[in-house]
Design a protein around this motif. Structure first.
Motif, PDB file in Angstrom:
ATOM      1  N   ARG A  97       0.831  -1.213   0.000  1.00  0.00           N
ATOM      2  CA  ARG A  97       0.000   0.000   0.000  1.00  0.00           C
ATOM      3  C   ARG A  97       0.859   1.254   0.000  1.00  0.00           C
ATOM      4  O   ARG A  97       0.548   2.220  -0.655  1.00  0.00           O
ATOM      5  CB  ARG A  97      -0.902  -0.017   1.246  1.00  0.00           C
ATOM      6  CG  ARG A  97      -1.645   1.282   1.544  1.00  0.00           C
ATOM      7  CD  ARG A  97      -3.059   1.313   0.972  1.00  0.00           C
ATOM      8  NE  ARG A  97      -3.881   0.287   1.561  1.00  0.00           N
ATOM      9  CZ  ARG A  97      -4.756   0.497   2.558  1.00  0.00           C
ATOM     10  NH1 ARG A  97      -4.905   1.713   3.043  1.00  0.00           N
ATOM     11  NH2 ARG A  97      -5.467  -0.493   3.035  1.00  0.00           N
ATOM     12  N   TYR A  98       1.964   1.234   0.760  1.00  0.00           N
ATOM     13  CA  TYR A  98       2.692   2.476   1.012  1.00  0.00           C
ATOM     14  C   TYR A  98       4.084   2.543   0.397  1.00  0.00           C
ATOM     15  O   TYR A  98       4.803   3.522   0.594  1.00  0.00           O
ATOM     16  CB  TYR A  98       2.784   2.727   2.520  1.00  0.00           C
ATOM     17  CG  TYR A  98       1.436   3.010   3.141  1.00  0.00           C
ATOM     18  CD1 TYR A  98       0.752   4.179   2.829  1.00  0.00           C
ATOM     19  CD2 TYR A  98       0.835   2.100   4.004  1.00  0.00           C
ATOM     20  CE1 TYR A  98      -0.493   4.441   3.371  1.00  0.00           C
ATOM     21  CE2 TYR A  98      -0.407   2.357   4.557  1.00  0.00           C
ATOM     22  CZ  TYR A  98      -1.065   3.530   4.238  1.00  0.00           C
ATOM     23  OH  TYR A  98      -2.300   3.788   4.788  1.00  0.00           O
ATOM     24  N   GLY A  99       4.487   1.519  -0.334  1.00  0.00           N
ATOM     25  CA  GLY A  99       5.783   1.542  -1.016  1.00  0.00           C
ATOM     26  C   GLY A  99       6.937   1.749  -0.060  1.00  0.00           C
ATOM     27  O   GLY A  99       6.970   1.163   1.030  1.00  0.00           O
ATOM     28  N   LYS A 100       7.875   2.633  -0.464  1.00  0.00           N
ATOM     29  CA  LYS A 100       9.110   2.853   0.298  1.00  0.00           C
ATOM     30  C   LYS A 100       8.847   3.304   1.745  1.00  0.00           C
ATOM     31  O   LYS A 100       9.604   2.998   2.657  1.00  0.00           O
ATOM     32  CB  LYS A 100       9.934   3.948  -0.401  1.00  0.00           C
ATOM     33  CG  LYS A 100      11.235   3.426  -0.973  1.00  0.00           C
ATOM     34  CD  LYS A 100      12.047   4.448  -1.732  1.00  0.00           C
ATOM     35  CE  LYS A 100      12.013   5.839  -1.164  1.00  0.00           C
ATOM     36  NZ  LYS A 100      12.709   6.841  -1.932  1.00  0.00           N
ATOM     37  N   LYS A 101       7.798   4.069   1.903  1.00  0.00           N
ATOM     38  CA  LYS A 101       7.470   4.623   3.231  1.00  0.00           C
ATOM     39  C   LYS A 101       7.239   3.515   4.267  1.00  0.00           C
ATOM     40  O   LYS A 101       7.464   3.719   5.466  1.00  0.00           O
ATOM     41  CB  LYS A 101       6.231   5.511   3.096  1.00  0.00           C
ATOM     42  CG  LYS A 101       5.842   6.275   4.296  1.00  0.00           C
ATOM     43  CD  LYS A 101       6.021   7.777   4.077  1.00  0.00           C
ATOM     44  CE  LYS A 101       5.591   8.562   5.304  1.00  0.00           C
ATOM     45  NZ  LYS A 101       6.702   9.066   6.060  1.00  0.00           N
ATOM     46  N   ALA A 102       6.802   2.347   3.787  1.00  0.00           N
ATOM     47  CA  ALA A 102       6.554   1.226   4.705  1.00  0.00           C
ATOM     48  C   ALA A 102       7.824   0.878   5.454  1.00  0.00           C
ATOM     49  O   ALA A 102       7.838   0.831   6.689  1.00  0.00           O
ATOM     50  CB  ALA A 102       6.037   0.020   3.923  1.00  0.00           C
ATOM     51  N   GLU A 103       8.906   0.657   4.700  1.00  0.00           N
ATOM     52  CA  GLU A 103      10.157   0.241   5.335  1.00  0.00           C
ATOM     53  C   GLU A 103      10.896   1.386   5.996  1.00  0.00           C
ATOM     54  O   GLU A 103      11.652   1.183   6.938  1.00  0.00           O
ATOM     55  CB  GLU A 103      11.066  -0.440   4.323  1.00  0.00           C
ATOM     56  CG  GLU A 103      10.845  -1.918   4.309  1.00  0.00           C
ATOM     57  CD  GLU A 103      11.482  -2.588   3.127  1.00  0.00           C
ATOM     58  OE1 GLU A 103      12.486  -3.258   3.319  1.00  0.00           O
ATOM     59  OE2 GLU A 103      10.948  -2.416   2.001  1.00  0.00           O
ATOM     60  N   GLU A 104      10.706   2.590   5.433  1.00  0.00           N
ATOM     61  CA  GLU A 104      11.383   3.756   6.017  1.00  0.00           C
ATOM     62  C   GLU A 104      10.847   4.040   7.412  1.00  0.00           C
ATOM     63  O   GLU A 104      11.605   4.367   8.311  1.00  0.00           O
ATOM     64  CB  GLU A 104      11.128   4.998   5.149  1.00  0.00           C
ATOM     65  CG  GLU A 104      12.088   5.109   3.998  1.00  0.00           C
ATOM     66  CD  GLU A 104      11.657   6.227   3.043  1.00  0.00           C
ATOM     67  OE1 GLU A 104      12.249   6.312   1.974  1.00  0.00           O
ATOM     68  OE2 GLU A 104      10.715   6.989   3.370  1.00  0.00           O
ATOM     69  N   SER A 105       9.546   3.923   7.576  1.00  0.00           N
ATOM     70  CA  SER A 105       9.016   4.292   8.897  1.00  0.00           C
ATOM     71  C   SER A 105       7.750   3.546   9.333  1.00  0.00           C
ATOM     72  O   SER A 105       7.617   3.215  10.506  1.00  0.00           O
ATOM     73  CB  SER A 105       8.722   5.799   8.938  1.00  0.00           C
ATOM     74  OG  SER A 105       7.783   6.152   7.934  1.00  0.00           O
ATOM     75  N   LEU A 106       6.835   3.275   8.428  1.00  0.00           N
ATOM     76  CA  LEU A 106       5.508   2.840   8.891  1.00  0.00           C
ATOM     77  C   LEU A 106       5.509   1.557   9.711  1.00  0.00           C
ATOM     78  O   LEU A 106       4.829   1.474  10.734  1.00  0.00           O
ATOM     79  CB  LEU A 106       4.550   2.718   7.703  1.00  0.00           C
ATOM     80  CG  LEU A 106       3.989   4.061   7.212  1.00  0.00           C
ATOM     81  CD1 LEU A 106       3.164   3.873   5.956  1.00  0.00           C
ATOM     82  CD2 LEU A 106       3.150   4.722   8.302  1.00  0.00           C
ATOM     83  N   ILE A 107       6.274   0.568   9.265  1.00  0.00           N
ATOM     84  CA  ILE A 107       6.228  -0.699  10.015  1.00  0.00           C
ATOM     85  C   ILE A 107       6.738  -0.502  11.453  1.00  0.00           C
ATOM     86  O   ILE A 107       6.253  -1.140  12.394  1.00  0.00           O
ATOM     87  CB  ILE A 107       7.003  -1.863   9.333  1.00  0.00           C
ATOM     88  CG1 ILE A 107       8.443  -1.479   9.049  1.00  0.00           C
ATOM     89  CG2 ILE A 107       6.271  -2.354   8.093  1.00  0.00           C
ATOM     90  CD1 ILE A 107       9.342  -2.660   8.719  1.00  0.00           C
ATOM     91  N   TYR A 108       7.710   0.422  11.616  1.00  0.00           N
ATOM     92  CA  TYR A 108       8.263   0.669  12.954  1.00  0.00           C
ATOM     93  C   TYR A 108       7.258   1.428  13.816  1.00  0.00           C
ATOM     94  O   TYR A 108       7.079   1.132  14.995  1.00  0.00           O
ATOM     95  CB  TYR A 108       9.586   1.443  12.855  1.00  0.00           C
ATOM     96  CG  TYR A 108      10.569   0.737  11.963  1.00  0.00           C
ATOM     97  CD1 TYR A 108      11.206  -0.427  12.393  1.00  0.00           C
ATOM     98  CD2 TYR A 108      10.817   1.181  10.668  1.00  0.00           C
ATOM     99  CE1 TYR A 108      12.078  -1.116  11.566  1.00  0.00           C
ATOM    100  CE2 TYR A 108      11.685   0.502   9.836  1.00  0.00           C
ATOM    101  CZ  TYR A 108      12.312  -0.650  10.282  1.00  0.00           C
ATOM    102  OH  TYR A 108      13.156  -1.334   9.454  1.00  0.00           O
ATOM    103  N   LEU A 109       6.604   2.414  13.196  1.00  0.00           N
ATOM    104  CA  LEU A 109       5.613   3.193  13.947  1.00  0.00           C
ATOM    105  C   LEU A 109       4.435   2.305  14.347  1.00  0.00           C
ATOM    106  O   LEU A 109       4.008   2.293  15.509  1.00  0.00           O
ATOM    107  CB  LEU A 109       5.132   4.379  13.093  1.00  0.00           C
ATOM    108  CG  LEU A 109       6.212   5.419  12.751  1.00  0.00           C
ATOM    109  CD1 LEU A 109       5.705   6.379  11.682  1.00  0.00           C
ATOM    110  CD2 LEU A 109       6.623   6.191  13.986  1.00  0.00           C
ATOM    111  N   ASP A 110       3.920   1.547  13.390  1.00  0.00           N
ATOM    112  CA  ASP A 110       2.770   0.671  13.655  1.00  0.00           C
ATOM    113  C   ASP A 110       3.106  -0.344  14.759  1.00  0.00           C
ATOM    114  O   ASP A 110       2.356  -0.517  15.725  1.00  0.00           O
ATOM    115  CB  ASP A 110       2.388  -0.118  12.393  1.00  0.00           C
ATOM    116  CG  ASP A 110       1.829   0.767  11.283  1.00  0.00           C
ATOM    117  OD1 ASP A 110       1.416   1.898  11.581  1.00  0.00           O
ATOM    118  OD2 ASP A 110       1.822   0.316  10.122  1.00  0.00           O
ATOM    119  N   CYS A 111       4.226  -1.016  14.589  1.00  0.00           N
ATOM    120  CA  CYS A 111       4.552  -2.090  15.544  1.00  0.00           C
ATOM    121  C   CYS A 111       4.937  -1.534  16.912  1.00  0.00           C
ATOM    122  O   CYS A 111       4.698  -2.181  17.933  1.00  0.00           O
ATOM    123  CB  CYS A 111       5.634  -3.009  14.981  1.00  0.00           C
ATOM    124  SG  CYS A 111       4.987  -4.001  13.605  1.00  0.00           S
TER     125      CYS A 111
END
Ligand code: FMN
Length: 187
Positions: A97-111
């Motif tokens: 869904r979020y492309g590069k942003k997923a690995e840059e930050s989203l997975i860390y923020l979510d988890c």
């Protein structure tokens, strides 16, 4: 437990009694983690529950102390916890869904939101834990035979607190508050 009390009583515990944790309590902890907010409500977390001594040993062998990444010393204290929960991110679920942003930050923020919910639930249930991220990722992935795109983000050793250390002192919140701007007058 009253909500504010759980927040104030949470602290990292690194010594546990030789006493099992009821599966019902583990389920409750996972339920609370899963209540957390996440980008696009994707819930990119995956939870691995470990009670087996051999697997716990492999996990602890992948840990290191402080910033001594290649050191031979492991976080041995973890072995006293009867159960570990390894919180992982399904990187592809977020990336799709979020492309590069997923690995840059989203997975860390979510988890991280999910993990904090779990840490507070643990206190509320009369248990104790510690957020552990001092491990060699590749070794941990191997120890748990994780598939591609499942990235471990934290280990939570959970149990009944044994030795309770002095609470870590926190700087006053006023030291971190800025109104309107950061106060860099020269900029
Ligand atoms: C992202 C993160 C990683 C951490 N990794 C470790 C770790 O590998 N081992 C450990 O003993 N504590 C670890 N901690 C716990 C911190 O040392 C602890 O939260 C901090 O000293 C404040 O103490 P308190 O949790 O009792 O308030 C970690 C905490 C966070 C948030």
């Amino acid at each position: 437990m009253e909500f504010m009390k759980a927040i104030e009583e949470r602290m990292s515990i690194r010594s546990f009694k030789d006493k099992d944790v009821d599966d019902k309590l583990i389920e409750k902890i996972l339920y609370c983690g899963n209540c957390a907010p996440s980008g696009g409500n994707l819930q990119p977390w995956e939870f691995i529950i470990i009670k087996n001594q051999k697997t716990k040993r492999k996990i602890v062998d992948a840990t290191f102390i402080g910033n001594d990444f290649d050191g031979l010393k492991h976080q041995e204290w973890m072995m006293s916890a009867p159960v570990f929960i390894v919180v992982c991110a399904d990187v592809e679920r977020s990336r799709a869904r979020y492309g590069k942003k997923a690995e840059e930050s989203l997975i860390y923020l979510d988890c991280s939101a999910c993990i904090e919910n779990m840490l507070l639930a643990i206190v509320d249930l009369g248990l104790a834990s510690c957020f552990v991220s001092g491990y060699r990722e590749k070794e941990l992935i191997k120890a748990l035979s994780l598939p591609v795109d499942i990235r471990p983000l934290a280990i939570l050793p959970i149990g009944h607190a044994d030795i309770i250390p002095q609470k870590r002192k926190k700087k006053e919140v006023s030291a971190f508050i800025h109104y309107e701007d950061f106060g860099n007058k020269g900029l």
